[in-house]
Scaffold this motif. Structure first.
Motif, short mmCIF file in Angstrom:
data_model
loop_
_atom_site.label_atom_id
_atom_site.label_comp_id
_atom_site.label_asym_id
_atom_site.label_seq_id
_atom_site.Cartn_x
_atom_site.Cartn_y
_atom_site.Cartn_z
N ARG A 107 13.10 11.98 -11.32
CA ARG A 107 12.99 13.02 -10.29
C ARG A 107 14.26 13.06 -9.46
O ARG A 107 14.82 14.13 -9.20
N LYS A 133 -5.35 2.84 6.19
CA LYS A 133 -4.33 1.89 6.60
C LYS A 133 -2.94 2.35 6.11
O LYS A 133 -1.97 2.30 6.85
N ALA A 134 -2.91 2.79 4.86
CA ALA A 134 -1.62 3.17 4.26
C ALA A 134 -1.05 4.44 4.87
O ALA A 134 0.15 4.65 4.87
N ASN A 135 -1.90 5.28 5.42
CA ASN A 135 -1.43 6.58 5.93
C ASN A 135 -1.33 6.64 7.44
O ASN A 135 -1.18 7.70 8.01
N TYR A 155 4.17 19.59 2.94
CA TYR A 155 5.02 20.22 1.92
C TYR A 155 4.83 21.74 1.85
O TYR A 155 5.38 22.37 0.97
N LEU A 213 -3.52 10.47 -10.82
CA LEU A 213 -4.64 11.31 -10.39
C LEU A 213 -5.02 10.99 -8.95
O LEU A 213 -5.21 11.87 -8.14
N PHE A 222 9.47 7.57 -13.23
CA PHE A 222 9.23 8.94 -12.80
C PHE A 222 10.09 9.26 -11.58
O PHE A 222 10.74 10.31 -11.51
N ASN A 272 -7.63 17.93 -10.78
CA ASN A 272 -7.23 16.59 -10.38
C ASN A 272 -5.77 16.31 -10.70
O ASN A 272 -5.03 15.76 -9.90
N GLU A 273 -5.38 16.67 -11.93
CA GLU A 273 -4.01 16.42 -12.36
C GLU A 273 -3.01 17.14 -11.48
O GLU A 273 -1.95 16.63 -11.18
N GLN A 311 -1.38 15.66 -7.81
CA GLN A 311 -0.25 14.74 -7.82
C GLN A 311 1.00 15.40 -8.38
O GLN A 311 2.11 15.09 -7.97
N LYS A 312 0.82 16.31 -9.34
CA LYS A 312 1.99 17.01 -9.87
C LYS A 312 2.68 17.78 -8.75
O LYS A 312 3.91 17.80 -8.65
N ASN A 338 4.32 15.29 -6.40
CA ASN A 338 5.42 14.55 -7.03
C ASN A 338 6.66 15.39 -7.29
O ASN A 338 7.75 14.85 -7.39
N LEU A 372 0.88 -1.17 0.00
CA LEU A 372 0.00 0.00 0.00
C LEU A 372 0.91 1.22 0.00
O LEU A 372 1.98 1.19 0.62
N GLN A 398 -5.34 16.64 1.93
CA GLN A 398 -4.20 15.90 1.39
C GLN A 398 -2.94 16.77 1.33
O GLN A 398 -1.85 16.34 1.72
N ILE A 400 -10.54 12.81 -4.55
CA ILE A 400 -10.49 12.71 -6.01
C ILE A 400 -11.08 11.37 -6.43
O ILE A 400 -11.86 11.27 -7.37
N GLN A 401 -10.72 10.33 -5.65
CA GLN A 401 -11.28 9.01 -5.90
C GLN A 401 -12.80 9.06 -5.71
O GLN A 401 -13.55 8.49 -6.51
N GLN A 426 -9.05 12.54 2.95
CA GLN A 426 -8.15 12.24 1.85
C GLN A 426 -8.89 11.37 0.83
O GLN A 426 -9.88 10.74 1.15
N TYR A 486 -11.93 1.75 -0.49
CA TYR A 486 -10.83 2.67 -0.77
C TYR A 486 -10.44 3.45 0.49
O TYR A 486 -9.25 3.59 0.80
N THR A 529 4.13 1.82 2.25
CA THR A 529 4.11 1.80 3.71
C THR A 529 3.75 0.43 4.30
O THR A 529 4.39 -0.02 5.22
N VAL A 530 2.71 -0.20 3.76
CA VAL A 530 2.28 -1.46 4.37
C VAL A 530 2.43 -2.60 3.37
O VAL A 530 1.88 -2.53 2.27
N SER A 577 -1.65 17.37 4.88
CA SER A 577 -0.98 16.26 5.55
C SER A 577 0.32 15.85 4.86
O SER A 577 1.10 15.11 5.43
N ASN A 601 1.30 5.51 0.64
CA ASN A 601 0.64 6.62 1.34
C ASN A 601 0.40 7.79 0.38
O ASN A 601 0.66 7.69 -0.81
#
Lengths: 319, 448, 276
Positions: free
Chosen positions: C132, B445-447, B113, A284, C128, B79-80, B83-84, B87, A68, B107, B406-407, B403, B439, A76-77, B110, A70
């Protein structure tokens, strides 16, 4: 895109020439070392690039597919195969797979049939045929975004040509890009249109290379045109036919630009092909783990078809 | 023979190197810009007249002082851009100041940045009380201003007043219910001999969110995330079901026009409305300037419609805010802040509303001549601000703090597409809810 | 040959009909695109396509108000360098596979072949991150460096190098030519048709790149033309069709001209490839 080359490929595959004898005793140790050094210099740059941008990323993608990630894309997981399970049980993803197969098959079939038809028609010796040949190869110079703009206008619901024509003839107006079935049709038509120029050129070249004596002999025997086509033309150009179909197949699996510009995967995910879904999930939604899993599945499918291509080409050389 | 080949080959080589030299010379020329000013890269997602106006502000700002040069760069849709932004953080490609949409707030925050604009507000003793409180609240956390609200819009209903008059149809009331809209849409469709479609609701997650807000229903639990991280969503409540059924009813009747989703959808919708083929549509107030500029007929505007038999709860704001990245030097960040302050000036905010339809957030802007003139010419242009003013903020109409929104939009849009194409409302919404819930669980879980 | 000309009339008419139908399918999007690029957008959005207000205004707007020329220039730079690099590096590695003898040559060749099975599209996420970390984002280099070489090009040139008569190599050894000299003065000139094909192929492939530049460029200074058109199209919330069609035409007209001029050569090259 690469057909002319492989035309050649299919004929000359794996034929070692006389100058490559196995390493002999006469080759001194010093020379062997020098050859190796040369090999390093000659191969080095390519190897380096391929390692960084092909091998490493494939392994990394595989690795990421077990995680997964983040909100900033860091794994992370560790979740093992769970991404794979959730994809293969997700109706949305299966829907994408299905859409991709429909798209790939429709595009490949139509491109082949129409390309062949164009080439066959253009091989006739009629006055002014060179004009048509030029026209038929025209879409070769069209890049993806230009094709998308041309066709977006054709399919536009308020000003597009197709719906204006429909109005003129009192036919029902079709909402080309907002109804699932029609959107797929629209995308397929545009892709085929874009593919045709190149496919035409390849087939045309192949048809020209069929020795005319075959047809002359057939004509003396009074064989029908159709018989000639299926029993002389098709077998003669079958290597080209096979090559073009595989290339078209692989290229359509990787379709992205037209989808992005014309439908953005919609409506109702009807045109959400595999590569577009990868883009959507990764760039996205920021779901890099899942997108990596999708990438692995895509890579497996394309590897499969490329492998078949290699195998068949190899066989063909041995006949 | 060999010699000839060699000769040709050399020619080719010469040609090649010549091309290379020319090309590199050209690139050198174009990228070398002598400028002692500090460059502030500004990423935005504004299109059409908003982009024109924004570029104008940038130009004016650059002329108004000599220390900084703001360089605007358009980064595609909202939306684009998210992530830009995430990233590129920490690379030379990243922006110093960027515009990011309402639902990305949680998002971006958290990610860690950005430098909260509160830091500069405090340092400068900047008077924020001049800026609309509703808008400020949307982009703050624990009393700290994270980003500066910038382009702020309200969803409204537009109608072609001239067209309604022509067919003798009573226009919808200022605060319409669903059945008010249905009546007008169907009358228009029928009396025009099925030539004019009555209504369009773009397949857009934002509009879906607003339907829930206006009905006073939460989209995510923990009070839309205002009381903690949401763990589940609600797409299947009465509000969503009633609304989608209402739309489906209009589709069945034939008076509804489906323009689909995405950038071209809203453009086609507007083209349809301007060419008199569409009578009413729901859209952001940011369209007002384009509509008034392109329309010969009289434009009508009402509040966002609400379900029958209840009062409207009020809608939340839409749009985006301006953030300052923390991967740039303090001088650059300071420059970014100066630019933000410049944009928030009373006359600039007034010009912004007049040019676009986004609401002027500076309270003094209402007295600026540009806005006074606009209201005189198009009284309906006042409606969005009035809608905002009469709304009492509560947890269901102040945005969703979670968070993965967008989804959420992707998923609700898919459900809307299915419903517009005839799928059963309940099952479409249930599927969407199930998908989003799984989702949300993975994301949480991931965060962790 | 004679049969076609002297055949029954209706058959010839039928052929002509099919020809014209197919030609229309191919031509209409082009013609409509060019035609609308000459019309004012106001007329287009009213749906009156048979307007008589023809002008080059849209082209003027596209060139002066949008960075379309810059996009074209960027694409030119990127495609040119990609092409040059692929010609160099692919031919070098192909040379190694044909004319150098070293341990593990065959294994290495299969490794090269294997990369052709891995689609770039499936690897964009780690790639990517790589570019970067290399600090290449938003620069020409990001669109050139990953494509400096290609397994396909190597494969293709290897096939072509294998056609070089062994006597040439033997003669060069007798003359004491170094590998570099042999590579530069014999192998490369001998295979120029294949090199030309690879040049065209790699140039086009780079020119048509869409996904990768979309992910890695963030300003008009470096954005190539495919993504530039996307940018123009999505910026126009008001659907300025005339201007968009004009930009598309600006992009496509040069390629069409090159195609039509080069077609003769291209076709004979093709036939040569097919007949061999």
């Amino acid at each position: 895109m690469d057909a002319p080359i492989t035309n050649k490929q299919s004929q000359t595959h794996y034929k070692p020439k006389g100058n490559k004898k196995p390493l002999t005793v006469g080759l001194s140790y010093k020379k062997e070392l020098r050859e190796r050094l040369y090999a390093l210099v000659f191969l080095g740059p390519s190897l380096l690039i391929l390692t960084i941008f092909v091998f490493f990323p494939m392994l990394r993608t595989l690795y990421l597919s077990f995680f997964l990630t983040n909100s900033v894309g860091k794994p992370t997981v560790f979740i093992g195969l769970q991404n794979y399970f959730s994809l293969l049980t997700s109706t949305a993803y299966l829907h994408s797979l299905q859409a991709t197969f429909i798209y790939v098959i429709a595009v490949s079939c139509l491109t082949l049939v129409l390309g062949l038809l164009l080439a066959q028609t253009a091989s006739q010796k009629i006055r002014g045929i060179s004009f048509f040949r030029t026209v038929f190869s025209g879409t070769m110079g069209v890049s993806v975004s230009v094709a998308a703009i041309f066709w977006l206008f054709m399919f536009n619901p308020s000003v597009g040509l197709l719906d204006q024509l429909a109005n003129l003839f009192h036919l029902p107006v079709i909402n080309w890009l907002t109804q699932p079935g029609w959107a797929m049709t629209a995308v397929v038509i545009s892709t085929v249109w874009m593919n045709l120029g190149f496919t035409f050129l390849i087939f045309f070249g192949a048809l020209q290379s069929v020795p005319t004596t075959f047809y002359e002999a057939a004509q003396i025997e009074g064989v029908s045109k159709r018989y000639q086509f299926f029993h002389i033309t098709l077998p003669m150009i079958s290597p080209t036919l096979f090559f073009v179909s595989i290339i078209t197949l692989i290229e359509s699996f990787k379709s992205f630009g037209l989808i992005d510009l014309m439908t953005a995967g919609g409506p109702d995910n009807a045109t959400n092909l595999l590569v577009y879904r990868i883009y959507q999930d990764a760039f996205l939604s920021g779901n890099y783990g899942l997108a990596s899993t999708e990438s692995v599945i895509l890579a497996l499918m394309i590897a499969f078809f490329t492998f078949i291509q290699f195998k068949v080409l190899e066989k063909r050389v041995n006949y | 023979m060999k010699k000839i080949k060699n000769f040709r080959y050399r020619h080719l080589l010469l040609l090649f190197s010549l091309c290379a030299v020319i090309l590199s010379a050209l690139t050198g020329c174009t990228s070398a810009k002598a400028d002692s000013r500090i460059q502030i890269t500004f990423w935005h997602e504004m299109t059409g007249p908003a982009q024109v106006q924004l570029t104008k502000f940038v130009k004016e700002f650059n002329q108004s002082q000599h220390k900084y040069t703001v360089v605007p760069q358009f980064e595609g849709n909202y939306n684009e851009a998210v992530q830009k932004i995430l990233n590129t953080h920490g690379t030379s490609a990243s922006p110093a100041v960027f515009q990011s949409m309402d639902i990305s707030t949680s998002q971006i925050y958290s990610s860690g940045y950005t430098t909260p604009v509160q830091k500069f507000i405090t340092a400068d003793n900047y008077d924020v009380s001049k800026i609309s409180a509703v808008a400020r609240a949307f982009y703050s956390k624990n009393g700290q201003q994270l980003s500066m609200p910038f382009n702020t819009s309200q969803p409204v209903l537009y109608y072609n007043a001239t067209l309604l008059k022509k067919y003798g149809i009573t226009p919808p009331p200022v605060d319409p219910s669903y059945s008010d809209i249905t009546r007008v849409a169907q009358q228009l469709y029928e009396r025009s001999g099925k030539k004019v479609k009555g209504l369009s609701v773009e397949i857009y997650g934002w509009l879906f969110e607003q339907f829930l807000a206006n009905a006073g229903e939460s989209l995510a639990n923990n009070q839309d995330g205002h009381a903690g991280t949401p763990t589940a969503v609600n797409f299947t409540g009465t509000a969503a079901t009633t609304t989608m059924k209402w739309i489906q009813e209009n589709i069945k009747h034939g008076s509804f026009m489906n323009y689909g989703s995405g950038t071209s959808a809203s453009a086609n919708e507007m083209a349809g409305f301007l060419s008199g083929k569409l009578g009413m549509f729901l859209q952001s107030s940011a369209d007002i300037s384009q509509l008034t500029a392109g329309m010969k007929d009289q434009l009508g505007i009402t509040y966002y419609p609400h379900p029958d038999g209840q009062k409207s709860n009020g809608v939340s704001i839409g749009g985006a805010s301006l953030w300052i990245s923390n991967d740039k030097s303090t001088t650059v960040q300071r420059g970014a802040w100066e630019f933000i302050k410049y944009l928030m000036k009373s006359q600039n905010q007034a010009a912004w509303q007049a040019a676009t339809g986004y609401l002027a957030l500076n309270k003094d802007s209402q007295n600026e001549p540009v806005l006074q003139k606009l209201y005189q010419k198009t009284p309906a242009a006042k409606i969005p601000s009035q809608q905002l003013a009469r709304t009492t903020p509560n947890n269901t109409n102040s945005g969703i703090f979670m968070q993965g929104l967008i989804q959420e939009r992707t998923i609700t849009q898919t459900a809307m597409e299915q419903i517009y194409n005839g799928k059963n409302v309940t099952s479409a919404l249930q599927d969407a809810e199930k998908q989003m819930n799984s989702y949300v669980q993975t994301t949480n879980k991931a965060n962790k | 040959m004679n049969k076609n000309i002297t055949g029954p009339n209706f058959q010839r008419l039928g052929q002509l009909f099919v020809l014209i139908l197919l030609a229309l399918f191919i031509l209409i999007p082009f013609l409509l695109g060019f035609w609308t690029s000459l019309l004012p957008t106001a007329d287009i959005s009213k749906g009156s396509l048979w307007s008589s207000h023809i002008s080059l205004d849209n082209y003027y707007t596209a060139i002066t108000q949008t960075p379309i020329i810059r996009y074209l220039f960027n694409s030119l730079v990127i495609s040119f360098f990609t092409m040059a690099a692929q010609l160099l590096f692919c031919s070098m590695s192909a040379y190694a596979f044909v004319f150098l003898e070293f341990k593990g040559r065959n294994t290495l060749f299969y490794v090269f072949l294997a990369t052709m099975m891995l689609p770039f599209e499936a690897e964009v996420i780690p790639n990517f991150v790589t570019v970067r970390n290399m600090g290449l984002l938003n620069h020409y280099a990001v669109m050139i460096i990953p494509f400096l070489t290609s397994a396909f090009g190597t494969f293709m040139l290897r096939q072509s190098f294998l056609q070089i008569p062994g006597e040439l190599k033997e003669a060069s050894e007798i003359e004491g030519l170094s590998h570099w000299r042999f590579y530069a003065s014999v192998v490369m000139p001998y295979s120029r048709i294949s090199l030309f094909t690879l040049a065209a192929y790699s140039f086009l492939a780079s020119w048509n790149q869409y996904l990768w530049p979309m992910l890695t460029t963030f300003s008009d200074d470096f954005r190539p033309v495919q993504d530039g058109l996307r940018q123009l199209q999505s910026q126009e919330s008001f659907n300025n069709w005339g201007m968009i069609q004009a930009s598309a035409a600006i992009v496509v007209i040069p390629t069409l001209i090159v195609l039509f001029i080069g077609q003769h050569y291209f076709k004979s090259g093709l036939n040569e490839g097919a007949v061999k």
